[in-house]
Every structure is written in C-alpha cells, then in structure tokens.
Design a protein around this motif. Structure first.
Motif, PDB file in Angstrom:
ATOM      1  N   SER A 198      -1.587   9.578   1.836  1.00 49.17           N
ATOM      2  CA  SER A 198      -0.885   8.627   2.685  1.00 49.17           C
ATOM      3  C   SER A 198      -1.857   7.978   3.670  1.00 49.17           C
ATOM      4  O   SER A 198      -2.806   8.605   4.130  1.00 49.17           O
ATOM      5  N   VAL A 199      -1.639   6.705   3.961  1.00 45.55           N
ATOM      6  CA  VAL A 199      -2.453   6.018   4.974  1.00 45.55           C
ATOM      7  C   VAL A 199      -1.659   6.034   6.263  1.00 45.55           C
ATOM      8  O   VAL A 199      -0.743   5.246   6.457  1.00 45.55           O
ATOM      9  N   LYS A 200      -1.990   6.954   7.158  1.00 41.74           N
ATOM     10  CA  LYS A 200      -1.163   7.122   8.365  1.00 41.74           C
ATOM     11  C   LYS A 200      -1.740   6.283   9.491  1.00 41.74           C
ATOM     12  O   LYS A 200      -2.416   6.784  10.368  1.00 41.74           O
ATOM     13  N   THR A 201      -1.451   4.996   9.439  1.00 44.85           N
ATOM     14  CA  THR A 201      -2.037   4.078  10.403  1.00 44.85           C
ATOM     15  C   THR A 201      -1.539   4.286  11.816  1.00 44.85           C
ATOM     16  O   THR A 201      -2.167   3.873  12.770  1.00 44.85           O
ATOM     17  N   HIS A 202      -0.370   4.891  11.963  1.00 41.68           N
ATOM     18  CA  HIS A 202       0.191   5.005  13.323  1.00 41.68           C
ATOM     19  C   HIS A 202       0.268   6.444  13.818  1.00 41.68           C
ATOM     20  O   HIS A 202       1.035   6.744  14.705  1.00 41.68           O
ATOM     21  N   THR A 244       0.821  -1.204   0.000  1.00 41.57           N
ATOM     22  CA  THR A 244       0.000   0.000   0.000  1.00 41.57           C
ATOM     23  C   THR A 244       0.860   1.262   0.000  1.00 41.57           C
ATOM     24  O   THR A 244       1.716   1.425   0.863  1.00 41.57           O
ATOM     25  N   ILE A 245       0.619   2.136  -0.962  1.00 41.30           N
ATOM     26  CA  ILE A 245       1.315   3.432  -0.953  1.00 41.30           C
ATOM     27  C   ILE A 245       0.367   4.569  -0.599  1.00 41.30           C
ATOM     28  O   ILE A 245       0.786   5.705  -0.439  1.00 41.30           O
ATOM     29  N   GLY A 246      -0.932   4.274  -0.504  1.00 42.80           N
ATOM     30  CA  GLY A 246      -1.873   5.321  -0.136  1.00 42.80           C
ATOM     31  C   GLY A 246      -3.300   4.865  -0.374  1.00 42.80           C
ATOM     32  O   GLY A 246      -3.563   3.685  -0.636  1.00 42.80           O
TER      33      GLY A 246
END
Lengths: 391, 95
Positions: B90-94, B69-71
């Motif tokens: 962006s997928v900022k999971t943290h 995953t890049i976004g």
C-alpha cells in the motif's frame, strides 16, 4: 423515458406513498397499527427520538424533517407521544416552512390514549390516501432523479463486475443531468487522495478528507486500526492486495465523474452529478440516509447476496457472483457475471442496468418491493449510558 | 478452456484473471469495454480473481488498476507474474 409524480415543491417522486411517521419509539405501536389498517400507507417506526443529546438530536431532527420531503412521499401524518426531545409540533412547523406538501400532526397525550390516537390517525390516513390517488403519473426529467448506491456482502466479484456496472449506469444518469450518491465512509478510507483529486473544488476536497479522517480518528480512539485490518484475510484470499484496491472497487459504484459536493448524513444535496454522503457502514442506515436525503431509488450491489429493501425507495439488487445469483435470484434483480466470463462488457451491463432503473422508476416493482421489505433505520450517535468498569 | 483476464482501464499495468490460470498458459486479456488487449503468458499458477502483470514492473514503480494507484512494487515483477501482497504494498501517503 421516466414518469413520476410532481410534488407541489417541484420535486419528482417515482412512488406515491402516504407516510405515517413516528417521532419517538413510544409512538411506534400506534404508527404500526394505523399503517396496517390503512392500505396505501407506510409506517415508519422510530428507533429513538428521545433521550438523545448534542449531535444525536441534530441528526434525528434533520432526518425526521427530510424524510417527509422525500419526493416518493405524497404527504405525512406525524404521530408523537407529546413529551419527546424531538418536539413534534416544531418538526411539523419546520416541514411546512420547507414544502407545501400535506402534513398532519397529533400526539397521543393530547388525544388521550392510544385507542383514540389510532382512530384519529386512521381517519386522517384514509383521507390522505384518497387525495394521493388523484396525483397523475407524468413525464419527469432525469435531472430530477437522485440514485442511491450501496454495496453489502461484497466479495471478489463486486469490484470486478457489479460495482463497475453500477458505475457505468451512474455515468449514464449523470450525463443526463441526474444525481448519484456515494456513501459508506468506512469504505472510503484509503481512497481519500484519489477522491480528493476528483473534487470539484477545494471545499469539496477538504470535506472528503474531513469525513474520512474524522471517522478514522473515531476508530483509533477505540483502539481499532482500520488500515491495518484491511484488506481482511478473506479479501486477500479473494485476490485483493491493498486497502486502496479494495476501496477503489467500492467507489467505482459512483462512476467516473467529478465529485460535486459532500453532504452530512440525511442531508439533501444542493448539486447534481456525483455527491458523497457521509453514511455509516451498516447498510440499512446507509440506504436510509440517502433516502432521507431525497434519493428516489437505490441500486445495491452484493457478492454474497442481500435481501434488504427500504420503506421509502425501491432497492434494486445486482450481483457479479453467478453462484449467488443462482441460489438467490428471488432476491436479486440483475446478474452482472457475464462481465467476468467475457460474454458481455461493463458498459453493456451498465446500459442494461440503466434500462432496468427506468422500468423500476416507471412503476415495475423490483424484488425487494414485491416482497414488501420495508427496512429503515436512522443512524443515531451520542449515546449516554453507564460504561464504567464494575468491580 | 480459454484463459481470460480483465483490464479495467487503459492505464492499468495489472489485469485480473477471471479464470484460474496455470504456469505457461496463454492468457487472453480483454478491456472492460470488450475490446481485445492482447495475449500474455502466465509465469506461474494464478488463482481466479487474482492479478497478473500486464507489463514488466520495476521495483518501486506504482501499480495501477481502475486507472488509479493500488500500491507500489516492492520488487521487480515480470510480465505474466502473480501480483499480490508478496510483491506490492500500500502507498500510505497520509500516514
């Protein structure tokens, strides 16, 4: 087939160097003069070695011990001043407890002055070079090889060609039982979840998060937003959309395997396969950390071009940018841009790179070696100096 | 001149243009092992090393390159459309 030099501790080197090692900056001029006088030695000046505290001492001591254990080193002459915090005689004892390789130690203060120290050092170095020349090259198992990876001066071609090609080469070495080091923790920020999924076990997974989050906290405490600043405007113009995309292009250097271990800066891995070393973003410190940890050779990818070498290990340069290769081919060993123009594939270039890696291991000098580029720097932190605001 | 794009992994729903592309160009998509993936029509001009969608991507769907995953798509993206900061994030999971 790879050939090399079997050391008395069982490790295998691909070069056969006699090391003149400085334990503190105050001994650097003596080290440099011995190394310039005795052919076949490499002098390693020290950027610090005194006035260090806490973790700075711990890192310096670990690195000075492990440098001598690098399998490309036949033996070491340790040159100290005598009163430094690195305590040269204790270092020598520690080294002797870990490996039967030759170690000679002396300090300038005990010999009297620099002239006497240089004379004594040259005599000892000449004897050690003669002994080293008697070690034959013999066949070594790829299992004994540790490959350092690094990227510097990256551009849009890095994540498309050079890094994936190095990744394909890493996968070949790992399939043969060898070890590959991935570092540059600054560039791992944003990939911790993806790397965590590839961790061999819970300890490795937890260590991946620890090195990434600790570094990010250091940035935050200095009021720097790494995630917000990446990708940079230049990266975005080059086609990179997100931090994850940028970081994935970087970590592709290590190939596709599971991550078997996370180690500290300059530490020697205990596992084979893909390992992560916690190294800084500064390329010379990063490559040096991996050499200190026992890597015998490095493949370094670059987009814009980079000439650095390393005192202990050959640094093979590759680029995916055809313009960079055209202007900088005297410093770059392999052009991977055929991946981009479609004339070749990542897997084919990966195999070609592995073949080049074997040739360099077998003694063919890479370009950074031909020019004698002997860059080396130990990462050091925990500085103390006056940082107060003056009126 | 043949217009080309590179797919880094079988799971990827975006590919990277390795030549600059004009709107309505037929873009030949190649897998990293050299095999042929197919041909898609570019919906707009795309600069060299920028990405285009290999399939239609729904708003909110994950965007995949290198098999990872890049976004996430912030709007629906059609096959052959430019994929960049204007339509993925962006997928900022943290965070």
């Amino acid at each position: 087939m790879i050939s090399g030099y079997i050391r008395p501790d069982g490790r295998a080197g691909i070069r056969n160097k006699v090391l003149i090692l400085s334990t503190v900056g105050c001994a650097n001029n003596v080290v440099k003069r011995i190394a310039s006088q005795v052919e076949g030695t490499i002098g390693l000046p020290n950027v610090k070695g005194c006035g260090q505290i806490g973790r700075g001492i711990e890192i310096m001591n670990r690195c000075l011990v492990n440098i001598t254990l690098n399998p490309n080193v036949y033996g070491t002459i340790i040159v100290g001043l005598g009163c430094e915090t690195t305590k040269p005689y204790e270092l020598a004892d520690k080294i002797r407890s870990l490996s039967p390789k030759p170690v000679i130690i002396f300090t300038i203060q005990e010999l009297g002055d620099t002239l006497k120290a240089i004379e004594y050092g040259c005599t000892q170095a000449r004897k050690m070079v003669a002994e080293a020349a008697r070690v034959p090259r013999e066949s070594i198992d790829p299992r004994q090889l540790i490959l350092a990876t690094n990227c510097g001066g990256s551009d849009a071609t890095s994540g498309l060609a050079a890094n994936p090609a190095l990744g394909a080469c890493s996968d070949i070495l790992i399939a043969k039982g060898g070890t590959v080091m991935l570092g540059e923790t600054t560039e791992l920020i944003g990939t911790e979840d993806l790397l965590g999924q590839r961790a061999r076990n819970e300890t490795v997974r937890s260590n991946i998060y620890t090195i990434v989050h600790d570094l990010e906290q250091q940035f935050i405490s200095n009021h720097i937003d790494v995630r917000g600043a990446n990708p940079t405007p230049g990266n975005m113009k080059g086609g990179l959309s997100t931090l994850e995309e940028k970081a994935l292009g970087g970590i592709s250097k290590g190939g596709t395997g599971p991550i078997n271990e996370v180690i500290s800066y300059g530490e020697i891995p205990s596992k084979h396969g893909l390992v992560i070393m916690d190294t800084p973003g500064y390329d010379i410190e990063s490559v040096s950390g991996m050499a200190i940890g026992g890597a015998q050779v490095c493949v370094f990818t670059s987009g814009r071009g980079n000439p650095v070498g390393n005192a202990l290990i050959p640094v093979i340069k590759i680029t995916g940018n055809p313009e960079t290769y055209a202007t900088m081919h005297e410093n770059i060993d392999l052009d991977t841009s055929g991946i981009i123009d479609g004339s070749t594939t990542i897997d084919d270039v990966g195999a070609q790179l592995y073949s080049l890696l074997e040739q360099v291991c077998n003694g063919v000098p890479c370009k950074s070696e031909v020019f004698g580029f002997d860059d080396f720097a130990i990462y050091h932190n925990q500085e103390i100096w006056c940082t107060c605001d003056l009126a | 001149m043949v217009k080309q794009a590179l797919r880094m992994n079988d799971k990827d729903n975006v590919v990277t243009a390795v030549t600059a592309v004009e709107a309505h160009d037929q873009v030949h998509v190649m897998h990293k092992d050299g095999s042929n993936v197919g041909t898609i029509e570019a919906r707009e001009a795309i600069e060299r090393y920028h990405k285009l969608a290999l399939h239609n991507i729904a708003a909110g769907e994950l965007v995949t390159k290198y098999g990872q995953t890049i976004g996430r798509a912030t709007q629906s993206i059609q096959q052959g459309e430019h994929v960049h900061t204007h339509n993925i994030e962006s997928v900022k999971t943290h965070d």
